[in-house]
Write a protein that holds these residues in place. Structure first.
Motif, short mmCIF file in Angstrom:
data_model
loop_
_atom_site.label_atom_id
_atom_site.label_comp_id
_atom_site.label_asym_id
_atom_site.label_seq_id
_atom_site.Cartn_x
_atom_site.Cartn_y
_atom_site.Cartn_z
N MET A 11 7.88 -3.43 1.01
CA MET A 11 9.24 -2.91 0.95
C MET A 11 10.02 -3.29 2.21
O MET A 11 11.18 -3.70 2.15
CB MET A 11 9.20 -1.39 0.79
CG MET A 11 10.48 -0.76 0.27
SD MET A 11 10.63 -1.00 -1.51
CE MET A 11 12.06 0.05 -1.83
N PHE A 45 8.93 1.64 -6.46
CA PHE A 45 8.14 1.85 -5.25
C PHE A 45 7.62 3.29 -5.19
O PHE A 45 6.42 3.52 -4.95
CB PHE A 45 8.99 1.54 -4.02
CG PHE A 45 8.35 1.95 -2.72
CD1 PHE A 45 7.30 1.21 -2.18
CD2 PHE A 45 8.77 3.08 -2.04
CE1 PHE A 45 6.70 1.58 -1.00
CE2 PHE A 45 8.18 3.46 -0.86
CZ PHE A 45 7.15 2.70 -0.33
N PHE A 89 2.25 -1.33 0.29
CA PHE A 89 3.53 -1.15 -0.38
C PHE A 89 4.66 -0.93 0.62
O PHE A 89 5.77 -1.43 0.44
CB PHE A 89 3.45 0.01 -1.37
CG PHE A 89 2.71 -0.32 -2.62
CD1 PHE A 89 3.21 -1.25 -3.52
CD2 PHE A 89 1.50 0.27 -2.91
CE1 PHE A 89 2.54 -1.58 -4.68
CE2 PHE A 89 0.81 -0.05 -4.07
CZ PHE A 89 1.33 -0.97 -4.96
#
Length: 304
Positions: free
Chosen positions: A297, A224, A293
């Motif tokens: 997550m 990430f 993103f």
């Protein structure tokens, strides 16, 4: 005669809320700096983008005229296209960094020397990287054309050819970016649970199966961070372009950040409003990717 017990002393507001407030007191300086130096300038840039301003006189409000001009500006689309090319190819640094980290995570003779060699690009300046690759691509004495000569190929002017220049600069940028991703994955590999590795071996997981089903799920935090940092690096690429080509040839190596610099502070007459409009577009593109993103997550954390 029984004695009357005194009522317990009432605790102060600070003692009752100390545990909840203390973390925010530690975060307060960081939040303050982030608000002053990041959040506030973002809103200021949005305001400037609706003006015509040379940076010295009084700004004149022009509404959305700067954005309308962007819509018809061919140089803007060249810069946007190059940014998308940067974004796609720059992501190659993530798998490259992963495989180098897997190699360096082995116990072999001389592994410290290998780690130093792969770590070296990360610690040198981007200016130095740009100069090194400029010499490497030089059509007269560059090492690239010397090696091509070994195979009978003619000299290639990478930085002077509009068809190759963007890819040549991206290759230069991938060198230190791969080293950065390698460092992230090396840190993540140190935190991999050895018990899960042993359990995978008992289940006859080897090679790619071990990597895909056991190792990579534990490297999600490192992946990430690598994605976020790489995307930001690709979208705000400026220094290598400035050092290696200065936007040339014929403006074909421009990206949005460099074009913003040109129109706001260079040869286009200090058009701060127009440059701010380009900055806002670049910020929105970056915000879309980072938000995606972050949401992915967050959703994975909620499903656990």
């Amino acid at each position: 005669m029984s004695q009357m017990t005194a009522p317990p002393a009432r605790r102060s507001w600070w003692r009752r809320n100390q545990i909840a407030i203390t973390p925010w007191l530690f975060l307060a300086p960081g939040i303050l700096f982030f608000a002053v130096y990041v959040i506030l300038p973002i809103f200021q840039s949005i305001g400037i983008s609706t003006t015509q301003w040379d940076g010295l006189g009084e700004p004149v409000s022009v509404g959305l005229r700067n954005y309308e001009e962007l819509y018809y500006d061919p140089a803007f689309y060249v810069s946007l296209r190059n940014n998308l090319i940067w974004l796609v190819l720059y992501l190659l640094a993530i798998p490259a960094g992963l495989f180098i980290a897997l190699f360096l995570n082995q116990t072999v003779t001389g592994i410290r020397i290998y780690k130093s060699l792969f770590f070296f690009p990360f610690v040198i300046s981007q200016v130095v990287v740009g100069l090194v690759f400029t010499w490497f691509y030089d059509p007269a004495f560059g090492l690239l054309n010397v090696m091509l000569g070994w195979f009978g190929a003619g000299p290639v002017n990478v930085l002077g050819d509009p068809n190759y220049v963007t890819y040549g600069i991206i290759a230069a940028g991938l060198w230190p970016q791969t080293a950065y991703c390698m460092i992230l994955y090396l840190t993540g590999l140190n935190a991999v649970n050895p018990e899960l590795i042993e359990a995978g071996r008992l289940d006859n997981a080897k090679g790619w199966r071990m990597l895909w089903h056991v190792v990579l799920p534990q490297l999600k935090p490192a992946t990430f961070i690598a994605f976020v940092v790489t995307i930001i690096g690709a979208l705000r690429s400026f220094d290598l372009i400035s050092i290696m080509t200065n936007g040339g040839p014929f403006g074909e190596s421009r990206v949005l950040s460099f074009y913003m610099f040109e129109v706001a502070l260079s040869e286009y007459g200090f058009r701060m409003g127009y440059g701010a409009a380009i900055a806002v577009v670049l910020f929105l593109i970056m915000l879309c990717f980072i938000s995606y993103f972050l949401w992915s997550m967050y959703r994975e954390e909620r499903q656990r």
